[in-house]
Design a protein around this motif. Structure first.
Motif, PDB file in Angstrom:
ATOM      1  N   ILE A 167      41.753  47.509  39.822  1.00  0.00           N
ATOM      2  CA  ILE A 167      41.369  47.213  41.204  1.00  0.00           C
ATOM      3  C   ILE A 167      41.830  45.797  41.547  1.00  0.00           C
ATOM      4  O   ILE A 167      41.569  44.855  40.793  1.00  0.00           O
ATOM      5  CB  ILE A 167      39.849  47.350  41.398  1.00  0.00           C
ATOM      6  N   GLY A 168      42.510  45.663  42.684  1.00  0.00           N
ATOM      7  CA  GLY A 168      43.032  44.354  43.054  1.00  0.00           C
ATOM      8  C   GLY A 168      42.936  44.093  44.537  1.00  0.00           C
ATOM      9  O   GLY A 168      42.429  44.912  45.312  1.00  0.00           O
ATOM     10  N   LEU A 184      37.616  36.437  43.571  1.00  0.00           N
ATOM     11  CA  LEU A 184      37.630  36.161  42.133  1.00  0.00           C
ATOM     12  C   LEU A 184      36.220  36.116  41.553  1.00  0.00           C
ATOM     13  O   LEU A 184      36.000  36.475  40.388  1.00  0.00           O
ATOM     14  CB  LEU A 184      38.347  34.826  41.888  1.00  0.00           C
ATOM     15  N   ALA A 185      35.257  35.727  42.372  1.00  0.00           N
ATOM     16  CA  ALA A 185      33.883  35.577  41.898  1.00  0.00           C
ATOM     17  C   ALA A 185      33.065  36.864  41.987  1.00  0.00           C
ATOM     18  O   ALA A 185      31.948  36.925  41.459  1.00  0.00           O
ATOM     19  CB  ALA A 185      33.182  34.479  42.701  1.00  0.00           C
ATOM     20  N   PHE A 194      37.670  42.511  40.646  1.00  0.00           N
ATOM     21  CA  PHE A 194      39.108  42.479  40.911  1.00  0.00           C
ATOM     22  C   PHE A 194      39.860  41.884  39.722  1.00  0.00           C
ATOM     23  O   PHE A 194      39.530  40.796  39.248  1.00  0.00           O
ATOM     24  CB  PHE A 194      39.401  41.668  42.173  1.00  0.00           C
ATOM     25  N   HIS A 195      40.866  42.611  39.274  1.00  0.00           N
ATOM     26  CA  HIS A 195      41.629  42.195  38.104  1.00  0.00           C
ATOM     27  C   HIS A 195      43.085  41.887  38.433  1.00  0.00           C
ATOM     28  O   HIS A 195      43.858  41.549  37.534  1.00  0.00           O
ATOM     29  CB  HIS A 195      41.545  43.277  37.024  1.00  0.00           C
ATOM     30  N   SER A 196      43.458  41.996  39.695  1.00  0.00           N
ATOM     31  CA  SER A 196      44.825  41.698  40.117  1.00  0.00           C
ATOM     32  C   SER A 196      44.792  41.059  41.491  1.00  0.00           C
ATOM     33  O   SER A 196      44.033  41.482  42.366  1.00  0.00           O
ATOM     34  CB  SER A 196      45.659  42.993  40.152  1.00  0.00           C
ATOM     35  N   ALA A 218      41.891  32.807  34.743  1.00  0.00           N
ATOM     36  CA  ALA A 218      40.713  33.635  34.491  1.00  0.00           C
ATOM     37  C   ALA A 218      41.073  35.000  33.903  1.00  0.00           C
ATOM     38  O   ALA A 218      40.203  35.861  33.742  1.00  0.00           O
ATOM     39  CB  ALA A 218      39.923  33.824  35.784  1.00  0.00           C
ATOM     40  N   GLY A 219      42.350  35.205  33.607  1.00  0.00           N
ATOM     41  CA  GLY A 219      42.775  36.430  32.965  1.00  0.00           C
ATOM     42  C   GLY A 219      43.153  37.553  33.904  1.00  0.00           C
ATOM     43  O   GLY A 219      43.280  38.704  33.469  1.00  0.00           O
ATOM     44  N   ARG A 220      43.362  37.246  35.184  1.00  0.00           N
ATOM     45  CA  ARG A 220      43.747  38.277  36.153  1.00  0.00           C
ATOM     46  C   ARG A 220      45.268  38.276  36.319  1.00  0.00           C
ATOM     47  O   ARG A 220      45.936  37.275  36.084  1.00  0.00           O
ATOM     48  CB  ARG A 220      43.084  38.031  37.509  1.00  0.00           C
TER      49      ARG A 220
END
Length: 297
Positions: A167-168, A184-185, A194-196, A218-220
């Motif tokens: 999900i982005g 992002l939060a 959200f990862h993208s 943050a790894g996204r």
């Protein structure tokens, strides 16, 4: 299944192909009268899309980016995928294409980030792409969007994510950084939603850069769109794309090529180590006013 399948250690995998200019007869990229067939029928645009997809795949590109509002982009992409199991597919929801396949339409797309629109559009996307969908993004997220504050929508997005789809968000406008940091939060059940993160970033408007770096740290995943500013920087396309690829916090840079020649020029970015001086930045407000004034053609 999932966007994580993209092998970003392969240099050409850091280039993707966006289908905004290929899936519909009208768009705001400059030079379309020169780039596209005079008769932009559905069949003609399908053939052109497949031609550019073939060239991109042959060159090693493996990420392809569509949207519900890109006319028939999802349909064209779905009819091309076949058994290309190494391809990663992204799409977007939140805009509805309403131009009726007309370049001269008064309105080309309408925006709505409601749960109702998500439910309708994700069903439409899955009907075309099925299990080939790897990434699903909110289209043109801004700080004012209800998509940032609607817990019911967040649950629906999280449910799709639980099925293996990344999900982005894709952001637009002069306050992209604010939208990125807010998104992002966001969490559902203590898990990031959200990862993208996809955003407009180019020499004319690099303002989203620090927020995108935060997302990357943050790894996204970070995807860059409109790197050549809808054609405004087309004469420096390879240099501009090379500049984007040189940023360690950018994972994928989208080509918006509408011809195989444009794609070949974009691919030269992989060979450039020093793009040289680039155009000076505008203020975000100036940049987005200019973009909003570009004609659909």
């Amino acid at each position: 299944m999932g966007f994580d399948r993209l092998d970003l250690t392969v240099p050409v995998h850091r280039l993707g192909l966006g289908l905004a200019a290929l899936g519909r007869p009208g768009y705001i990229n400059l030079g379309r009268d020169r780039d596209l067939p005079a008769e932009r029928t559905v069949d003609a645009m399908r053939r052109r899309t497949h031609e550019v997809l073939d060239a991109a795949y042959a060159a090693g590109i493996r990420y392809f980016d569509a949207a519900r509002s890109y006319g028939r982009a999802e349909e064209f992409l779905a009819s091309w995928l076949d058994d290309r199991d190494d391809v990663v597919v992204g799409s977007k929801w939140g805009y509805t294409y309403v131009a009726g396949w007309r370049v001269d339409a008064k309105v080309h797309e309408t925006k709505d980030h409601s749960v109702k629109t998500f439910d309708r559009q994700v069903a439409e996307t899955l009907a075309l792409l099925g299990t080939r969908l790897d990434l699903y993004q909110i289209h043109s997220l801004t700080p004012e969007s209800t998509a940032l504050t609607d817990p019911v929508l967040h649950r629906h997005l999280a449910d799709l994510g639980a099925r293996g789809v990344t999900i982005g968000v894709s952001t637009s406008g002069p306050r992209q950084a604010d939208a990125i940091r807010t998104a992002l939060a966001l969490e559902v059940d203590g898990v990031p939603l959200f990862h993208s993160f996809q955003a407009t970033w180019n020499p004319l408007d690099p303002s989203a850069g620090p927020a995108l770096k935060d997302a990357h740290d943050a790894g996204r995943h970070v995807i860059i769109k409109e790197a050549v500013a809808n054609g405004r920087l087309a004469d420096r396309d390879a240099d501009v794309l090379a500049h984007a690829l040189a940023q360690p916090w950018i994972d994928v840079v989208l080509s918006g090529a509408a011809t195989t020649g444009q794609l070949a020029s974009n691919l030269r970015a992989l060979e450039i180590t020093d793009p040289g001086p680039l155009p000076a930045a505008e203020t975000p407000d100036e940049y987005w006013r200019h973009r909003a004034a570009l004609p659909w053609s």
